[in-house]
Write an enzyme that holds these catalytic residues in place. Structure first.
Site: not given
Ligand SMILES: C[S@@+](CC[C@H](N)C(=O)[O-])C[C@H]1O[C@@H](n2cnc3c(N)ncnc32)[C@H](O)[C@@H]1O
Length: 461
Positions: A119, A123, A185, A238
């Site tokens: 989310a 990507k 990501d 990032c």
């Molecule tokens: C950097 S953002 C992703 C952005 C996305 N890939 C985009 O390009 O739009 C990282 C995501 O990892 C999720 N996240 C947080 N903790 C996590 C966990 N323990 N396992 C998997 N995902 C997690 C967050 O809610 C967030 O949406």
């Protein structure tokens, strides 16, 4: 903007002579970008790509983003998010350095690809373009509110993907060794967001890199389980600190026996810095974007392979109610010249048919928000097409298409009925500047507007 003192303390000695340039760049305005759908592009040459972009958008574009052939820089004030074409998924507003991540994944048609931390979907939507409807894309998000935004973006962008909502360990138990490519990501300390988002500065603490690194190791442990032997793991953040970047990749090579592979030399990007971990040369295969060296907010990207050779997929386990239903196929064939494969055997849930995007992946043990996009509602053995089906289509895929000009397109998005003197009757797509807006039902003298009530909007340009 004031950089956190502890961030300065950590980064200044690492960057040495480059610190002044980095600090100056951190006080410049942030960059902004837009990425177009691949199918608007019929050439690799950025100058010619512009010819395939909706004409009303062209004046809002600056130069191409050099590490992708579908991205452009845009001015901070360009009102692209308020346009009709944004609403119908002609493009995605994305931070320019983030556009390199999909290039690192390089998904090939036919592959099984998982975007594990997906989310809001920046990507994911690019990966879907690479697969061009051939293959299986699963996008996962752990956070309940964010997974809904992800599903909305998947629908708006007309993406062929299943949206699931799980912790990574749940997925790893359900789908071991299932994917050719897994993108992590990762949730990170977000130092690359400092220019863009003051909250990223407020949220940063001296121990943020270490706390994030712990969580990243947990996610990566599971990501490796999800990969087929011989598959690729793509990792990105990032943030600038090495704990979440080079040091994480050194740990991954040692803990799981993965091997870093070299990424392309994208213009303005540098190699990762082996000396910021244990000096191993393979860390130079990773890539970094620094805001003082290239136009972007900052990113780290790495690609690793899992030992072994790619094997054939696990045996199919059918748990969905597949419908190879003649009435449905007849209806689809009456509407479309070219039918996207996942629409042929949809899953029916509460009288709505959804495309089946999960391929051979079993459903057991996985929380699925959407196995695919909604295609049509069934009413008394007749089908009413859904908006999500329209947004998956290019105008030339449908048998009946009515082209609208700017004022008719605005009226359609507002929900108005449109007068009509043409000969087409029944369901038709309406299109504007090469993009499908939605469905109408054509009757003598009028186009009945099927744009969903909840989506109607009078404030777009
Ligand atoms: C950097 S953002 C992703 C952005 C996305 N890939 C985009 O390009 O739009 C990282 C995501 O990892 C999720 N996240 C947080 N903790 C996590 C966990 N323990 N396992 C998997 N995902 C997690 C967050 O809610 C967030 O949406």
């Amino acid at each position: 903007m004031h950089l956190p003192d502890d961030f300065i303390k950590q980064m200044k000695p690492r960057l040495g002579e480059a610190w002044d340039a980095f600090e100056a760049a951190m006080h410049e305005p942030h960059t902004r970008g837009v990425r177009f759908k691949q199918h608007t592009v019929d050439t690799q040459l950025a100058t010619q790509i512009k010819a395939n972009i909706p004409p009303s958008i062209v004046p809002l574009l600056e130069q191409p983003v050099p590490w992708t052939n579908t991205g452009y820089y845009i001015d901070l004030t360009a009102p692209l998010g308020k346009t009709i074409l944004h609403e119908v998924g002609a493009f995605y507003l994305q931070e320019p350095s983030a556009m390199a991540v999909a290039a690192a994944v390089n998904a090939q048609p036919g592959e099984y690809v998982l975007d594990l931390c997906a989310a809001p979907g920046g990507k994911s939507t690019a990966l879907a373009d690479q697969l061009s409807g051939k293959g299986t894309l699963v996008v996962n998000e752990i956070h309940p509110a964010r997974v809904r935004i992800l599903a909305e973006n998947i629908e708006r962008m007309g993406v062929s993907a299943a949206v699931v909502h799980n912790a990574p360990d749940t997925l790893a138990r359900a789908w071991p060794n299932a994917f050719d490519a897994v993108l992590v990501d990762a949730p990170c300390s977000g130092e690359g967001m400092f220019r863009k988002d003051p909250q990223a500065i407020a949220a940063w603490q001296p121990d943020a890199p270490e706390i994030c690194a712990r969580r990243q190791r947990e996610i990566l442990d599971q990501a490796v389980q999800l990969l087929k032997p011989g598959g690729r793991l793509i990792y990105s953040t990032c943030t600038f600190n090495p704990q979440e970047n080079e040091q994480m990749m050194a740990w991954l090579e040692d803990a799981h026996g993965l091997t870093l592979i070299d990424l392309p030399d994208w213009p303005g990007w540098t190699s990762g810095c082996p000396d910021w971990a244990d000096g191993r040369p393979s860390l130079a295969f990773t890539r970094r974007l620094w805001p003082h060296l290239a136009r972007g907010e900052g990113h780290f990207v790495a690609c690793l392979t899992k030992p072994g050779h790619l094997a054939t997929p696990a045996a199919k386990e059918t748990q969905t109610r597949e419908r190879n239903d003649k009435t449905w196929l007849d209806w689809l064939t009456a509407q479309l010249h070219e039918i996207p494969a996942p629409c042929l055997s949809p899953i029916e849930h509460k009288n709505v048919l959804f495309s089946n995007e999960l391929g051979h992946l079993p459903l057991r043990g996985v929380r699925v928000l959407r196995a695919g996009t909604p295609l049509a509602t069934k009413q008394n053995n007749r089908y009413i097409p859904q908006q999500a089906l329209a947004l998956r289509l290019r105008p030339e895929q449908a048998k009946q298409v009515i082209q609208l000009d700017a004022s008719a397109a605005a009226a359609y998005i507002r929900g108005d009925a449109l007068s009509y003197t043409g000969e087409q009757r029944g369901y038709a797509l309406v299109a504007y500047e090469g993009f499908v807006l939605g469905w109408v039902k054509a009757v003598a003298g009028r186009l009945n507007n099927l744009y969903p009530k909840g989506w109607r909007n009078s404030h777009l340009i």
